[in-house]
Structures are given as structure tokens and as C-alpha cells.
Design a protein around this motif. Structure first.
Motif, mmCIF file in Angstrom:
data_model
loop_
_atom_site.group_PDB
_atom_site.id
_atom_site.type_symbol
_atom_site.label_atom_id
_atom_site.label_comp_id
_atom_site.label_asym_id
_atom_site.label_seq_id
_atom_site.Cartn_x
_atom_site.Cartn_y
_atom_site.Cartn_z
ATOM 1 N N VAL A 57 17.486 -39.639 -16.919
ATOM 2 C CA VAL A 57 16.674 -38.199 -15.812
ATOM 3 C C VAL A 57 17.373 -37.073 -15.942
ATOM 4 O O VAL A 57 19.289 -37.460 -16.245
ATOM 5 N N GLU A 58 17.414 -36.412 -17.023
ATOM 6 C CA GLU A 58 17.958 -35.415 -16.880
ATOM 7 C C GLU A 58 18.002 -34.004 -16.613
ATOM 8 O O GLU A 58 17.421 -34.202 -15.096
ATOM 9 N N GLU A 59 18.641 -33.280 -16.251
ATOM 10 C CA GLU A 59 18.372 -31.765 -15.594
ATOM 11 C C GLU A 59 17.359 -31.175 -15.767
ATOM 12 O O GLU A 59 16.455 -31.281 -16.845
ATOM 13 N N PRO A 60 17.321 -30.512 -14.786
ATOM 14 C CA PRO A 60 15.671 -29.838 -14.688
ATOM 15 C C PRO A 60 15.911 -28.457 -15.754
ATOM 16 O O PRO A 60 16.961 -27.637 -16.017
ATOM 17 N N LEU A 61 14.356 -28.262 -15.824
ATOM 18 C CA LEU A 61 14.357 -27.395 -17.054
ATOM 19 C C LEU A 61 14.212 -26.284 -16.451
ATOM 20 O O LEU A 61 15.103 -25.145 -17.344
ATOM 21 N N GLY A 62 13.930 -25.624 -15.597
ATOM 22 C CA GLY A 62 13.938 -24.628 -14.673
ATOM 23 C C GLY A 62 14.493 -24.562 -13.578
ATOM 24 O O GLY A 62 15.092 -25.352 -12.870
ATOM 25 N N THR A 63 14.364 -23.189 -12.820
ATOM 26 C CA THR A 63 15.241 -23.160 -11.753
ATOM 27 C C THR A 63 14.023 -23.582 -10.422
ATOM 28 O O THR A 63 13.408 -23.284 -10.505
ATOM 29 N N ASP A 64 14.360 -24.267 -9.661
ATOM 30 C CA ASP A 64 13.557 -24.905 -8.250
ATOM 31 C C ASP A 64 13.719 -24.369 -7.458
ATOM 32 O O ASP A 64 14.342 -23.160 -7.044
ATOM 33 N N PRO A 65 12.097 -24.205 -6.635
ATOM 34 C CA PRO A 65 12.160 -23.375 -5.595
ATOM 35 C C PRO A 65 13.352 -23.047 -4.650
ATOM 36 O O PRO A 65 13.235 -21.509 -3.884
ATOM 37 N N LYS A 66 14.023 -24.397 -4.165
ATOM 38 C CA LYS A 66 15.372 -24.332 -2.951
ATOM 39 C C LYS A 66 16.324 -22.604 -3.870
ATOM 40 O O LYS A 66 16.741 -21.432 -3.442
ATOM 41 N N THR A 67 16.889 -23.479 -5.527
ATOM 42 C CA THR A 67 17.408 -22.353 -5.897
ATOM 43 C C THR A 67 17.183 -20.956 -5.771
ATOM 44 O O THR A 67 18.460 -19.871 -5.788
ATOM 45 N N ILE A 68 15.640 -20.987 -5.474
ATOM 46 C CA ILE A 68 15.130 -19.290 -6.293
ATOM 47 C C ILE A 68 15.676 -18.759 -4.155
ATOM 48 O O ILE A 68 16.153 -17.636 -4.050
ATOM 49 N N MET A 69 15.041 -19.955 -3.538
ATOM 50 C CA MET A 69 15.001 -18.905 -2.043
ATOM 51 C C MET A 69 16.584 -18.760 -1.729
ATOM 52 O O MET A 69 16.767 -17.780 -0.805
ATOM 53 N N THR A 70 17.858 -19.308 -2.106
ATOM 54 C CA THR A 70 19.401 -19.257 -2.668
ATOM 55 C C THR A 70 19.331 -17.908 -2.744
ATOM 56 O O THR A 70 20.514 -16.908 -2.085
ATOM 57 N N PHE A 71 18.856 -17.774 -4.221
ATOM 58 C CA PHE A 71 19.747 -16.577 -4.309
ATOM 59 C C PHE A 71 18.961 -15.086 -4.080
ATOM 60 O O PHE A 71 19.384 -14.084 -3.725
ATOM 61 N N LEU A 72 17.433 -14.765 -3.838
ATOM 62 C CA LEU A 72 17.261 -14.006 -1.957
ATOM 63 C C LEU A 72 18.223 -13.868 -1.539
ATOM 64 O O LEU A 72 17.692 -13.235 -0.888
ATOM 65 N N THR A 73 18.121 -15.462 -0.612
ATOM 66 C CA THR A 73 18.799 -14.788 0.343
ATOM 67 C C THR A 73 20.055 -14.663 0.480
ATOM 68 O O THR A 73 20.957 -13.203 0.646
ATOM 69 N N ILE A 74 20.562 -14.756 -0.737
ATOM 70 C CA ILE A 74 22.068 -13.909 -1.217
ATOM 71 C C ILE A 74 21.921 -11.978 -1.099
ATOM 72 O O ILE A 74 22.796 -11.163 -1.039
ATOM 73 N N GLY A 75 20.858 -11.897 -1.825
ATOM 74 C CA GLY A 75 20.891 -10.925 -2.365
ATOM 75 C C GLY A 75 20.007 -9.835 -0.659
ATOM 76 O O GLY A 75 20.504 -8.596 -0.461
ATOM 77 N N ALA A 76 19.760 -10.441 -0.442
ATOM 78 C CA ALA A 76 19.077 -10.078 0.737
ATOM 79 C C ALA A 76 20.505 -9.643 1.583
ATOM 80 O O ALA A 76 20.250 -8.618 2.107
ATOM 81 N N ILE A 77 21.070 -10.286 2.112
ATOM 82 C CA ILE A 77 22.544 -10.214 2.636
ATOM 83 C C ILE A 77 23.016 -8.852 1.994
ATOM 84 O O ILE A 77 24.710 -8.197 2.778
ATOM 85 N N ILE A 78 22.992 -8.703 0.618
ATOM 86 C CA ILE A 78 24.009 -7.596 -0.203
ATOM 87 C C ILE A 78 23.576 -6.510 0.386
ATOM 88 O O ILE A 78 24.350 -5.710 0.476
ATOM 89 N N ALA A 79 22.566 -7.061 0.121
ATOM 90 C CA ALA A 79 21.546 -4.981 0.207
ATOM 91 C C ALA A 79 21.834 -4.891 1.772
ATOM 92 O O ALA A 79 21.803 -3.957 2.459
ATOM 93 N N ALA A 80 21.714 -5.680 2.900
ATOM 94 C CA ALA A 80 21.526 -5.473 4.138
ATOM 95 C C ALA A 80 23.465 -4.980 4.804
ATOM 96 O O ALA A 80 23.513 -3.731 5.435
ATOM 97 N N VAL A 81 24.420 -5.408 3.668
ATOM 98 C CA VAL A 81 26.023 -5.310 4.224
ATOM 99 C C VAL A 81 25.878 -3.859 3.518
ATOM 100 O O VAL A 81 26.899 -2.853 4.156
ATOM 101 N N ALA A 82 25.428 -3.490 2.083
ATOM 102 C CA ALA A 82 25.551 -1.826 1.766
ATOM 103 C C ALA A 82 25.007 -0.803 2.507
ATOM 104 O O ALA A 82 25.591 -0.015 2.408
ATOM 105 N N TYR A 83 23.940 -0.839 3.116
ATOM 106 C CA TYR A 83 23.398 0.097 4.246
ATOM 107 C C TYR A 83 24.052 -0.072 5.189
ATOM 108 O O TYR A 83 24.074 0.987 5.416
ATOM 109 N N VAL A 84 24.562 -0.543 5.719
ATOM 110 C CA VAL A 84 25.105 -0.657 6.736
ATOM 111 C C VAL A 84 26.898 -0.176 6.725
ATOM 112 O O VAL A 84 27.096 1.250 7.344
ATOM 113 N N ILE A 85 27.174 -0.295 5.510
ATOM 114 C CA ILE A 85 28.234 0.336 4.926
ATOM 115 C C ILE A 85 28.060 2.103 5.538
ATOM 116 O O ILE A 85 28.368 3.136 5.477
ATOM 117 N N ASN A 86 27.236 2.327 4.181
ATOM 118 C CA ASN A 86 25.993 3.858 3.945
ATOM 119 C C ASN A 86 26.690 3.998 5.037
ATOM 120 O O ASN A 86 26.175 5.860 4.932
#
Length: 256
Positions: free
Chosen positions: A171-200
Motif C-alpha cells: 500500500v503506497e501513499e495516496p495519489l492526490g489530496t484527500d477531502p480531509k486535507t482539503i478541509m484543513t487547508f480551507l479552515t486555515i485559510g478562513a482563519i487567516i482571512a478573519a485575522v487580517a480583517y480584524v487587524i484592518n
């Protein structure tokens, strides 16, 4: 002939050749009767499962190498089932598979979903079955033991199992990005955008001076009037010049 039909034909030929070779290796001397014919009875035990051969071939894999499957990806398998000519007819009704760690055949590491079939395989017949399974995306990339089995029964409804594959896979490494990883990146991006908005919002705003349009100043005597020559007619400008010239020439210079 399509590629799938050609593949099934090659698998059937391979199964028949392997089955014939196995029969030659296990053949024993048959005692002869007084009339020179075989003394073995024509009818065999209906509960016997000797003479049944199964083999699994995985799509896109080298037949001589160890199969390698990416985690989280579907694996397509063609399973051959050969029934000896001296056997009764069997009904293949179920195909299943599971994997274990190497050296541990008792504890199933992952049980795959089984697929139901309803295929009668007569004596001397070879049949093929399709089976699909998916190694879990969270499996650690390493070697495992895969077991693929066919379940069949006779006319007395007695159930038997034939092993189509029982060997090592990788059994080898997955070929692509799994849905859990995609949701993790989306969550991190949303947090960064919210922090930048509050600072502005908290940043102090600086007022910019408004730009003023410079206009020409008209000096007439002691008064100053602002006007834009572009919006004054030519006749009025000529009249203004003449008036100013007349006033300047008519003003006497007083001396003592």
C-alpha cells in the motif's frame, strides 16, 4: 474483439493451463480392475472441493511482481474460478477480501465490502468475476497480506470457499489530496482571512487633505475676484481689458 474480452480470454487460458499443470503434479496411479478399466466410481463425493481453482489478477499490475496499490484508490480485480470436469456444478454466490499485517493472519486489519453473485459454474467450466475494493486512505504505506476468496455451494446448499489470492501487497501513499486535507487547508485559510480583517478594522485611519483647484485671481483696484477664464466669453474679456486700460489712463497722478 474488445480489450476486456481479450483480457478475459487470456485469464481463462491461464487458469486452464495452471489447473492442468496442478492436476499433473497431483496425479496418482489408478488401480485397474479385471476388465482393464478404472476401478474408481464414476460419481464423486458431492461434498468434495478438490479440483477447484481460483486466481485473482489486478488491473494495471505486473503479474510477476508484488501488486502496489495507492491508499484511498479503487482496485479493480478479475477473479477466475475453474471447476474440474469430475466435480458437480457449483453456484458462486459471494466474493470478499481482507488484509492483515504480515505474519498475522488471524486479525483482519481491514475488511472490504463483499459482492454478491449468482453464477452457476458447471463441471469443466471456467468463469470470471469482477471485484473492487479500496484500501483505506489512512493506511500506513507498507507491506500487507491480502486474501481474496470466492464462496460457492453445491446442490445440497453446502458452502465452500476457494482462495483466489493470499499473498503480499504494498500500500503506497495516496495519489492526490484527500477531502480531509482539503478541509484543513480551507479552515486555515478562513482563519487567516478573519485575522487580517480584524487587524484592518483596528488600524487607525489617516485623513487625507482634499485637493483644491487653483484659480486665477483677478485684481481690480483693491478687490480680488476669482474666476476661470475658460468660462468667460471672449467679448467680455475684451471689454474688461478695455475698461481696465481706460481706468489706468484716466487716473491723475497727484503731486504737491
Amino acid at each position: 474483439m474488445s480489450i476486456r474480452q481479450l483480457l478475459l480470454a487470456l485469464i481463462a487460458l491461464s487458469l486452464v493451463a495452471s489447473f492442468a499443470h496442478a492436476q499433473e503434479e497431483t496425479a496418482e496411479e489408478v488401480p485397474l480392475g479385471e476388465d482393464g478399466e478404472d476401478s474408481i466410481e464414476e460419481e464423486r463425493d458431492p461434498n468434495a472441493i478438490s479440483g477447484v481453482f481460483g486466481r485473482a489478477i489486478f488491473d494495471g499490475q505486473d503479474l510477476l511482481g508484488v501488486p502496489r496499490f495507492p491508499a484511498g484508490e479503487k482496485v479493480y480485480t478479475t477473479i477466475g474460478f475453474a471447476n474440474d470436469v469430475k466435480n458437480p456444478a457449483y453456484d458462486v454466490f459471494f466474493v470478499s477480501a481482507h488484509i492483515t499485517r504480515l505474519g498475522d493472519h488471524l486479525n483482519h486489519f481491514q475488511n472490504f465490502s463483499g459482492i454478491r453473485h449468482d453464477r452457476a459454474v458447471a463441471r469443466g467450466e471456467t468463469a470470471t468475476f469482477r471485484y473492487t475494493f479500496t484500501p483505506h486512505e489512512a493506511l500506513e504505506p507498507m507491506e500487507y497480506n491480502l486474501v481474496v476468496r470466492l464462496f460457492f455451494r453445491n446442490d445440497n446448499n453446502q458452502t465452500f470457499a476457494a482462495v483466489a489470492y493470499n499473498s503480499t501487497i504494498i500500500v503506497e501513499e495516496p495519489l492526490g489530496t484527500d477531502p480531509k486535507t482539503i478541509m484543513t487547508f480551507l479552515t486555515i485559510g478562513a482563519i487567516i482571512a478573519a485575522v487580517a480583517y480584524v487587524i484592518n478594522l483596528r488600524r487607525p485611519k489617516t485623513s487625507k487633505p482634499r485637493a483644491t483647484k487653483k484659480v486665477e485671481a483677478e485684481v481690480s483696484g483693491t478687490s480680488t475676484a476669482a474666476f476661470d477664464p475658460e468660462y468667460v466669453s471672449k467679448e467680455h474679456l475684451n471689454f474688461r481689458e478695455a475698461l481696465l486700460t481706460r481706468k489706468s489712463s484716466a487716473s491723475p497722478v497727484k503731486r504737491r
